[in-house]
Design an enzyme around this catalytic site. Structure first.
Site, PDB file in Angstrom:
ATOM      1  N   LYS A  22       0.830  -1.208   0.000  1.00 10.35           N
ATOM      2  CA  LYS A  22       0.000   0.000   0.000  1.00 10.35           C
ATOM      3  C   LYS A  22       0.859   1.251   0.000  1.00 10.35           C
ATOM      4  CE  LYS A  22      -1.498   2.139   3.590  1.00 10.35           C
ATOM      5  NZ  LYS A  22      -2.175   2.749   4.766  1.00 10.35           N
ATOM      6  N   ASN A  23       1.911   1.251   0.804  1.00  8.04           N
ATOM      7  CA  ASN A  23       2.729   2.452   0.950  1.00  8.04           C
ATOM      8  C   ASN A  23       3.606   2.727  -0.260  1.00  8.04           C
ATOM      9  OD1 ASN A  23       1.661   3.013   3.455  1.00  8.04           O
ATOM     10  ND2 ASN A  23       3.311   2.009   4.583  1.00  8.04           N
ATOM     11  N   ARG A  92      -4.260  10.434   4.826  1.00  4.08           N
ATOM     12  CA  ARG A  92      -3.273  11.498   4.796  1.00  4.08           C
ATOM     13  C   ARG A  92      -2.348  11.409   3.580  1.00  4.08           C
ATOM     14  NH1 ARG A  92      -0.825  13.240   8.578  1.00  4.08           N
ATOM     15  NH2 ARG A  92       1.143  13.742   7.598  1.00  4.08           N
ATOM     16  N   CYS A 116      -4.597   7.921  10.141  1.00  2.68           N
ATOM     17  CA  CYS A 116      -4.499   7.375  11.500  1.00  2.68           C
ATOM     18  C   CYS A 116      -4.169   8.467  12.508  1.00  2.68           C
ATOM     19  CB  CYS A 116      -3.406   6.304  11.563  1.00  2.68           C
ATOM     20  SG  CYS A 116      -3.853   4.746  10.800  1.00  2.68           S
ATOM     21  N   ASP A 304       5.979   0.702  11.886  1.00  4.25           N
ATOM     22  CA  ASP A 304       4.750   0.015  11.497  1.00  4.25           C
ATOM     23  C   ASP A 304       4.710  -1.447  11.946  1.00  4.25           C
ATOM     24  OD1 ASP A 304       3.556   2.206  10.372  1.00  4.25           O
ATOM     25  OD2 ASP A 304       3.936   1.650   8.295  1.00  4.25           O
ATOM     26  N   VAL A 326       9.748   7.128  16.608  1.00  3.05           N
ATOM     27  CA  VAL A 326       9.357   7.749  15.338  1.00  3.05           C
ATOM     28  C   VAL A 326       8.109   8.612  15.503  1.00  3.05           C
ATOM     29  CG1 VAL A 326       8.657   7.315  12.947  1.00  3.05           C
ATOM     30  CG2 VAL A 326      10.431   5.894  14.015  1.00  3.05           C
TER      31      VAL A 326
END
Length: 417
Positions: A22-23, A92, A116, A304, A326
């Site tokens: 997805k990223n 976002r 998120c 993540d 992070v």
């Protein structure tokens, strides 16, 4: 509202195909705005965020068609430069249209982003970099309005190695006049995937995957035909699931080079991991050893995977320390893991996890994407039944997760609400 019901205790065994990332898919979809013509992306996961990206491209004027993991985008006639609040507030990553629209059309109006709720994650570094390239930027009633006749090359130093900022500036620099140097750039594999795709379109990029990226601007780019890289976070999630259930799972398509930090920590915990032909095999141990982790930008331990790894440590034989460096506010899953019997104490950016002999099923509620994954993993390892609600978070980042777990032998189902 949908929920996932898990009857825990089954060992996971078999093979699972890792979906496209997805990223990586999101910036690649928005990169199609850089060039007119017919673009084609393969291995695109069927996710809510991907659907949102397709809707946004359509609103901007692109013709978008998708079928079985293949996205066709004709970005020839872009009629609008506005990414509206109703879409951007749900994802976002929508802010990544800013650089491509500004570079190609000289104008972009993008709502401030949502997604998120795991910290502020401001986009000021995106805007600062675009201003260095000659953009005039105004903030007006929750929108970023950017204009430029043509962007020009610049030397840009990012105060932190922001992934989204690096992607936005990288795409914008491809059509800028002159040379752009991005210092302290993000090094994530998804950055490399984007740079590789942009190079296929005719961009001139050096240094992707390092903290210094150099882009020589060109006058135009060509349509993109490209396959999205496999999702390293999905792969990592299945690796932890195999570890927690004493399973034996082959991850088809997973790439070891993208997962070195996680693999190292899993091996330290006693997990057996071996590289096979275009796959990774993961075998869970009888005893999970406690391991300390600290999240870092790539190539460090990925933020993540923090929530999933904490779930693993909750049943380790000893005490571990998890440090989140992070993002702030990324321990929201702790209260829900505690409902399952986890022994976790938070102090600032650190969580002390005392392993327990077993978790016990209970109703829990997802708070964000990766937190929801950690609760599913905990449910797979827990005794009795676990119900995970608010799983719309899960659908933002995992493709057919319950189906994939079911094919590995898990007793898991989605209940429509």
């Amino acid at each position: 509202m949908d929920k996932i019901v898990i009857h825990g205790g089954n060992r996971l065994k078999g093979e699972v195909r890792i979906s496209g990332a997805k990223n990586s898919a999101l910036p690649l979809l928005f990169a199609t705005l850089l060039a007119p013509g017919q673009h084609q992306l393969e291995n695109v996961p069927a996710l809510r965020d991907i659907s949102t990206a397709g809707k946004l491209l359509s609103i901007l004027g692109a013709e978008v068609h998708s079928q079985e993991g293949v996205f066709s985008v004709d970005a020839t006639r872009i009629r609008s430069v506005e990414a509206p609040y109703d879409l951007v507030r749900t994802m976002r990553a929508s802010v990544l249209v800013l650089g491509p629209l500004l570079a190609r059309l000289g104008h972009a109006r993008v709502s401030l982003p949502g997604g998120c709720a795991i910290g502020a994650r401001p986009i000021n570094l995106h805007l600062k970099g675009l201003e260095a390239m000659g953009a005039e930027i105004d903030l007006d009633h929750g929108y970023v309005e950017a204009r430029a006749k043509r962007l020009h090359g610049a030397n840009i130093y990012l105060d932190i190695p922001t992934v989204g900022g690096t992607e936005n500036l990288l795409m914008a620099a491809c059509l800028a006049q002159g040379t752009t140097v991005i210092e302290n750039a993000a090094c994530e594999p998804e950055i490399v995937d984007l740079a590789t795709a942009l190079t296929c379109m005719g961009a001139r990029i050096e240094g992707a995957g390092t903290d210094r990226i150099v882009v020589e601007g060109v006058d135009e780019l060509q349509p993109l035909h490209y396959a999205v890289m496999p999702d390293r976070i999905e792969a990592g999630t299945f690796m932890v699931a195999a570890a927690m259930t004493r399973g034996d799972v082959r991850l088809l398509g997973a790439r070891q080079a993208d997962l070195e930090a996680l693999i190292s920590k899993l091996q330290e915990a006693g997990v057996t991991i071996s590289a096979e032909d275009h796959a990774l095999r993961v075998r869970g141990p009888r005893r999970i050893a406690p391991v300390d982790i600290k999240t870092q930008p790539h190539p460090g331990f990925p933020t993540d995977m923090q929530a999933q790894f904490m779930a693993l440590m909750s049943i380790a034989d000893g005490t571990s320390v998890v440090t989140e460096s992070v993002f702030e506010n990324r321990f929201m899953h702790v209260c829900e893991l505690q409902r399952l019997g986890a022994d976790i104490a938070i102090e600032g950016k650190t969580a002390k996890v005392r392993g327990v002999k077993e978790l016990l099923g209970a109703p829990v509620m997802a708070t964000d994407l990766r937190a929801s994954a950690s609760l599913v993993l905990a449910g797979l390892a827990a005794e009795n039944t676990t119900e995970v609600s608010r799983i719309y978070h899960l659908d933002r980042g995992y493709e057919r997760l319950e189906e994939k777990f079911r094919n590995l032998g898990a007793h898991i189902e989605r209940i429509k609400g």
